[in-house]
Design a protein around this motif. Structure first.
Motif, PDB file in Angstrom:
ATOM      1  N   ALA A 162     -13.775  -1.520 -42.046  1.00 41.08           N
ATOM      2  CA  ALA A 162     -13.155  -0.408 -42.779  1.00 41.08           C
ATOM      3  C   ALA A 162     -13.808  -0.243 -44.153  1.00 41.08           C
ATOM      4  N   LEU A 163     -14.151  -1.360 -44.772  1.00 42.26           N
ATOM      5  CA  LEU A 163     -14.790  -1.289 -46.086  1.00 42.26           C
ATOM      6  C   LEU A 163     -16.173  -0.657 -45.975  1.00 42.26           C
ATOM      7  N   GLU A 164     -16.916  -1.073 -44.977  1.00 41.90           N
ATOM      8  CA  GLU A 164     -18.262  -0.512 -44.792  1.00 41.90           C
ATOM      9  C   GLU A 164     -18.173   1.012 -44.598  1.00 41.90           C
ATOM     10  N   GLU A 165     -17.169   1.442 -43.823  1.00 41.56           N
ATOM     11  CA  GLU A 165     -17.027   2.873 -43.565  1.00 41.56           C
ATOM     12  C   GLU A 165     -16.700   3.635 -44.844  1.00 41.56           C
ATOM     13  N   LYS A 206     -18.804   6.618 -47.393  1.00 39.10           N
ATOM     14  CA  LYS A 206     -18.271   7.938 -47.762  1.00 39.10           C
ATOM     15  C   LYS A 206     -18.339   8.217 -49.259  1.00 39.10           C
ATOM     16  N   VAL A 207     -18.399   7.162 -50.062  1.00 34.83           N
ATOM     17  CA  VAL A 207     -18.302   7.352 -51.511  1.00 34.83           C
ATOM     18  C   VAL A 207     -19.587   6.855 -52.186  1.00 34.83           C
ATOM     19  N   PRO A 208     -20.199   7.663 -53.057  1.00 36.65           N
ATOM     20  CA  PRO A 208     -21.387   7.186 -53.778  1.00 36.65           C
ATOM     21  C   PRO A 208     -21.079   5.879 -54.508  1.00 36.65           C
ATOM     22  N   SER A 209     -22.003   4.937 -54.441  1.00 39.93           N
ATOM     23  CA  SER A 209     -21.673   3.574 -54.868  1.00 39.93           C
ATOM     24  C   SER A 209     -21.362   3.468 -56.362  1.00 39.93           C
ATOM     25  N   GLY A 210     -21.957   4.328 -57.187  1.00 38.08           N
ATOM     26  CA  GLY A 210     -21.711   4.220 -58.630  1.00 38.08           C
ATOM     27  C   GLY A 210     -20.300   4.605 -59.046  1.00 38.08           C
ATOM     28  N   LEU A 211     -19.616   5.364 -58.195  1.00 41.30           N
ATOM     29  CA  LEU A 211     -18.293   5.856 -58.602  1.00 41.30           C
ATOM     30  C   LEU A 211     -17.296   4.728 -58.816  1.00 41.30           C
ATOM     31  N   VAL A 212     -17.398   3.675 -57.983  1.00 42.33           N
ATOM     32  CA  VAL A 212     -16.465   2.559 -58.148  1.00 42.33           C
ATOM     33  C   VAL A 212     -16.648   1.942 -59.527  1.00 42.33           C
TER      34      VAL A 212
END
Ligand SMILES: [Zn+2]
Ligand SMILES: [Zn+2]
Length: 573
Positions: A78-81, A85-91
């Motif tokens: 689920a995390l990989e999915e 979906k979300v650009p990595s820098g946003l986190v």
């Protein structure tokens, strides 16, 4: 074997990603589960074997399945999915204080911001204020919070963190119910820079302590507030983590949170061979859960077949092997230090007189100091010309005769000029007792040039000490390029002592250790510029200890009667 903290990280990341996708309830569920797991005193793997995962507060069927998946495969699909979906820098943008998922979404959609760097650019170009619902004030507040965040990502020099830690230890140590308090992490290991500050308290009641901690006057932001762990950002951007543990677990927790990671992995391996388990709670027997040791670090190390290992050595660079053979070095201590050979006064850029520096040294129980003011080339530090130096030598002699409790040597911190010659002629140098050579200007040469410059200075027959050999000022100024091997070789051949400078912390511990391994002796100096400045020698000493140095490796542990024989030209009166 995955640890509880690994799955905790997974769940927090899932929560962040769900936040960014606009989910409202699911993120909360993941965070709740993560917090419960953080508070567990048992491995998830053991709980899973008993099929009791769903007894953990906040862990339902879906989350329990993810834990099992992680224990089996080391991954959660689920995390990989979500990551896809979300650009990595946003986190990472979410980690900026006071910036929530909605703001991040807007910055991303309207301004194309998906990294810290892009946010910085957008702020510089004042594009953020034009977003609907933003304006100048929120742009300014995002800018300030971004600065705070960036600062918080950088490691701070130990001397600043040390003083902050002392303050916090005083305040928190005075709270009721605190039985023991210690710093942990890289500060306890005395690394030259520190990322987060870790504090550990032993107490039966954690809640009042945690509330007091999160309400400290300097708190800028509360990152987490839980029963066993809380994290805050204090005013200058440093993250402080506080953990409160039961007094009986204190030793195990202190050992665990002191690190380093590499040291702890190596220790756990030794435990595993005996079918034991070493965790932040205890050293226990895997087969029957019997506690073997937990209350003190000493008990734990002893049970593992070795003496207590000083935190400075805990880097898995041979200390465990040495401990197992009872061959740990007897590290140099503050009480071994008998004098300081690098001291400035009002004559150049120091703040105090020779008398007050001597008085402060006497109060520290020192047997000798060497006054070593700058030479004329360094105008900015009011370097002394020849005539002034001669006047100073005379003045020092007088004071030295008046004070019977201490030997005051006249020295000089002579500048190494660009061509490798010294700022004073040999005749002048011969009149002093100790010559310390160093570089303060024109430091942009190539490695060959800088090395050659230092080497030719070291060949001078009056030079005793090479001060701050790499020129670095930790946290502020990078080192110049220099071949330390060549310096060490020259130091050995020409009987020059390399300095561990407590102010600059420019000589890395690994290099100091290599110097020792090559048979060199070092000198640990404060480079004090005022009477209170002697005390920073503890930071230089920390480098020495991390370099495995014993008292015999450090020349200023010698009594004066022996020291003067290894310096080249001390005038004995
Ligand atoms: Zn200097
Ligand atoms: Zn100096």
């Amino acid at each position: 074997m995955p640890e509880n903290s690994d799955i905790v990280k997974v769940f927090y990341e899932i929560a962040d990603l769900l936040d960014l996708l606009g989910e409202t309830f699911k993120p909360r569920a993941y965070r709740r589960a993560a917090r419960s797991i953080e508070a567990l005193s048992e491995d998830l793997a053991d709980i899973a074997t008993r099929s009791e995962l769903e007894d953990i507060p906040g862990v339902g069927k879906a989350i329990s399945q993810k834990i099992q998946e992680f224990l089996k495969t080391g991954k959660v699909r689920a995390l990989e999915e979500l990551r896809a979906k979300v650009p990595s820098g946003l986190v990472e943008l979410l980690r900026i204080p006071d910036i929530g998922p909605k703001t991040v979404q807007k910055l991303h959609e309207k301004l194309g911001v998906s990294t810290i760097e892009q946010l910085r650019e957008a702020l510089e170009e004042h594009r953020v204020r034009d977003l609907p619902g933003f304006g100048e004030r929120s742009e300014e507040s995002i800018r300030r919070n971004l600065e705070l965040y960036i600062k918080q990502q950088q490691r701070s020099p130990i001397n600043t963190v040390y003083h902050l830690a002392q303050k916090l230890l005083n305040v928190l140590g005075g709270l009721s119910g605190v039985e023991k308090i210690e710093v942990a992490g890289s500060l306890r290991r005395w690394r030259e820079t520190v990322g987060d500050l870790d504090i550990l308290i032993a107490s039966e009641k954690s809640e009042p302590i945690m509330s007091a901690f999160t309400q400290l006057p300097d708190v800028k932001q509360i990152l987490a507030h839980g029963p066993t762990k809380s994290s805050i950002i204090i005013r200058d951007g440093m993250q402080v983590d506080l953990r409160v543990v039961k007094p009986e677990n204190f030793g195990a927790a202190l050992q665990y949170f002191t690190g380093s990671k590499a040291h702890n992995i190596a220790l756990r391996r030794i435990a595993q061979k005996r079918k034991w388990k070493l965790s932040e709670y205890s050293l226990s027997d895997k087969r029957d859960g019997r506690i073997i040791a937990q209350r003190t670090e000493e008990e734990i190390y002893e049970a593992l077949g070795m003496p207590w290992v000083p935190p400075e050595l805990r880097e898995d660079t041979g200390e465990i092997e040495a401990a197992l053979e009872n061959q740990l070095p007897k590290l140099v201590e503050l009480s071994d230090i008998r004098g300081d050979l690098h001291v400035h006064t009002k004559w150049s850029d120091g703040r105090d007189t020779v008398e007050s520096m001597a008085q402060a040294a006497i109060e520290r129980g020192y047997e000798y100091i060497a006054i070593s003011d700058h030479s004329k080339r360094i105008k900015i530090a009011k370097g002394l010309a020849e005539t002034k130096l001669r006047e100073q030598i005379e003045a020092i002699q007088k004071i030295d005769e008046e004070l019977s409790d201490i030997r005051i040597l006249s020295g000089v911190e002579v500048e190494i000029l660009s061509d490798g010659s010294l700022d004073f002629s040999d005749d002048v140098l011969a009149e002093t007792d100790v010559v310390t050579a160093s570089i303060h200007y024109d430091t942009r040469g190539s490695e060959e040039e800088m090395t050659e410059r230092l080497v030719s200075a070291m060949k001078n027959k009056y030079v005793d000490i090479l001060a701050h050999p790499t020129g670095r000022l930790v946290g502020e100024r990078p080192p110049y390029s220099v071949n330390l091997d060549k310096l060490m070789e020259t130091a050995k051949h020409y009987h020059v002592f390399l300095e561990i400078n407590s102010h600059r912390l420019d000589l890395p511990d690994v290099e100091a250790r290599r110097a020792k391994d090559r048979g060199l002796k070092l000198v640990v100096n404060s480079d004090a510029h005022w009477a209170n400045g002697f005390e920073i020698i503890k930071f230089g000493l920390a480098v020495a200890r991390r370099a495995w140095l014993e008292a015999t490796d450090v020349i200023n542990t010698l009594p004066f009667s022996k020291l003067h024989r290894i310096l080249k030209h001390v005038h004995i009166n």
